[in-house]
Design a protein around this motif. Sequence first.
Motif, mmCIF file in Angstrom:
data_model
loop_
_atom_site.group_PDB
_atom_site.id
_atom_site.type_symbol
_atom_site.label_atom_id
_atom_site.label_comp_id
_atom_site.label_asym_id
_atom_site.label_seq_id
_atom_site.Cartn_x
_atom_site.Cartn_y
_atom_site.Cartn_z
ATOM 1 N N GLU A 33 0.690 -1.118 0.030
ATOM 2 C CA GLU A 33 0.108 0.067 -0.003
ATOM 3 C C GLU A 33 1.049 1.038 0.175
ATOM 4 O O GLU A 33 1.720 1.464 1.041
ATOM 5 N N PHE A 34 0.725 2.187 -0.976
ATOM 6 C CA PHE A 34 1.288 3.473 -1.105
ATOM 7 C C PHE A 34 0.638 4.191 -0.208
ATOM 8 O O PHE A 34 -0.631 4.317 0.166
ATOM 9 N N LEU A 35 1.711 4.849 0.570
ATOM 10 C CA LEU A 35 1.008 6.076 1.707
ATOM 11 C C LEU A 35 1.013 7.261 1.079
ATOM 12 O O LEU A 35 1.407 7.622 0.059
ATOM 13 N N ASP A 36 0.315 8.390 1.788
ATOM 14 C CA ASP A 36 0.122 9.661 1.288
ATOM 15 C C ASP A 36 1.153 10.618 1.574
ATOM 16 O O ASP A 36 1.543 10.858 2.419
ATOM 17 N N PHE A 37 2.105 10.843 0.354
ATOM 18 C CA PHE A 37 3.155 11.562 0.286
ATOM 19 C C PHE A 37 3.172 12.457 -0.901
ATOM 20 O O PHE A 37 4.188 12.650 -1.673
ATOM 21 N N ASP A 38 1.967 13.222 -0.960
ATOM 22 C CA ASP A 38 1.853 14.043 -2.117
ATOM 23 C C ASP A 38 3.208 14.961 -2.325
ATOM 24 O O ASP A 38 3.578 15.420 -3.321
ATOM 25 N N SER A 39 3.250 15.564 -1.020
ATOM 26 C CA SER A 39 4.645 16.627 -0.897
ATOM 27 C C SER A 39 4.974 16.550 0.572
ATOM 28 O O SER A 39 4.365 16.197 1.407
ATOM 29 N N ILE A 40 6.415 16.731 0.433
ATOM 30 C CA ILE A 40 7.180 16.641 1.809
ATOM 31 C C ILE A 40 7.808 18.035 1.785
ATOM 32 O O ILE A 40 8.709 18.286 0.773
ATOM 33 N N LYS A 41 7.471 18.870 2.707
ATOM 34 C CA LYS A 41 8.287 20.137 2.780
ATOM 35 C C LYS A 41 9.390 20.103 3.746
ATOM 36 O O LYS A 41 9.279 19.604 4.803
ATOM 37 N N GLY A 42 10.419 21.086 3.127
ATOM 38 C CA GLY A 42 11.609 21.184 3.957
ATOM 39 C C GLY A 42 11.774 22.435 4.268
ATOM 40 O O GLY A 42 10.918 23.470 4.000
ATOM 41 N N GLU A 43 12.943 22.906 4.896
ATOM 42 C CA GLU A 43 13.212 24.384 5.116
ATOM 43 C C GLU A 43 13.551 25.194 3.946
ATOM 44 O O GLU A 43 12.968 26.187 3.389
ATOM 45 N N GLU A 44 14.485 24.361 2.735
ATOM 46 C CA GLU A 44 14.923 24.973 1.813
ATOM 47 C C GLU A 44 14.255 24.278 0.709
ATOM 48 O O GLU A 44 14.182 25.243 -0.606
ATOM 49 N N ILE A 45 13.800 23.304 0.564
ATOM 50 C CA ILE A 45 13.158 22.408 -0.670
ATOM 51 C C ILE A 45 12.228 21.786 -0.161
ATOM 52 O O ILE A 45 11.841 21.295 1.001
ATOM 53 N N ASP A 46 11.420 21.356 -1.134
ATOM 54 C CA ASP A 46 10.208 20.615 -1.130
ATOM 55 C C ASP A 46 10.379 19.357 -2.141
ATOM 56 O O ASP A 46 11.002 19.568 -3.083
ATOM 57 N N LEU A 47 9.625 18.104 -1.691
ATOM 58 C CA LEU A 47 9.666 17.081 -2.700
ATOM 59 C C LEU A 47 8.200 16.993 -2.871
ATOM 60 O O LEU A 47 7.370 17.204 -2.171
ATOM 61 N N HIS A 48 7.784 16.811 -4.432
ATOM 62 C CA HIS A 48 6.501 16.766 -4.752
ATOM 63 C C HIS A 48 6.260 15.605 -5.682
ATOM 64 O O HIS A 48 7.078 15.091 -6.634
ATOM 65 N N LEU A 49 5.527 14.577 -5.146
ATOM 66 C CA LEU A 49 5.344 13.304 -5.683
ATOM 67 C C LEU A 49 4.919 13.255 -7.333
ATOM 68 O O LEU A 49 4.026 14.273 -7.502
ATOM 69 N N VAL A 50 5.651 12.623 -8.019
ATOM 70 C CA VAL A 50 5.310 12.709 -9.379
ATOM 71 C C VAL A 50 4.576 11.367 -10.020
ATOM 72 O O VAL A 50 3.737 11.590 -10.512
ATOM 73 N N LYS A 51 4.900 10.183 -9.434
ATOM 74 C CA LYS A 51 4.496 8.814 -9.648
ATOM 75 C C LYS A 51 4.790 8.013 -8.583
ATOM 76 O O LYS A 51 5.702 7.992 -7.861
#
Length: 153
Positions: free
Chosen positions: A4-22
């Motif tokens: 089961e994939f979990l909900d990680f559409d975006s992960i926010k950091g101080e300088e950068i963010d990660l945005h789920l592509v696939k």
Amino acid sequence: MEFEFLDFDSIKGEEIDLHLVKTVPGNKEKNWVPAYHFNISLSGSLRPIGHIDIRIGYNENLYYGGHIGYSVNEEYRGSYYAAKSVLLLRKVAQAHKMEKLFITCNPDNIASRKTCEYIGAKLIKMVDVPKENDMYRRGEKQKCIFEWVCTKI
């Protein structure tokens, strides 16, 4: 048991963010595990400056190929964005009960080696890639194997 994939559409950091592509499901025939693929962006922006992925699970392929792969666009290198992205992925690894990850790189990839050192990963050995491995057929003959205990903060 179904993964089961979990909900990680975006992960926010101080300088950068990660945005789920696939997300990519595992493939037992190819010995692939499920994976999340993210774009890396500067905080508050959606414009990618690189990408990072994390593979969930453990198998022999991951020992040579690693759990995490990353790349930062050339004009954004030198600010530890790859390392900071890896640190943000700690949340994904922990949510999937993964205590340690392998991160690998070619011996001559100094930038990736520094990324591993920055996050506190330990070089456990340098190994020859098995001849039957896809990486060997692509010309990658050796790998530095780093182990990162991602449960520590």
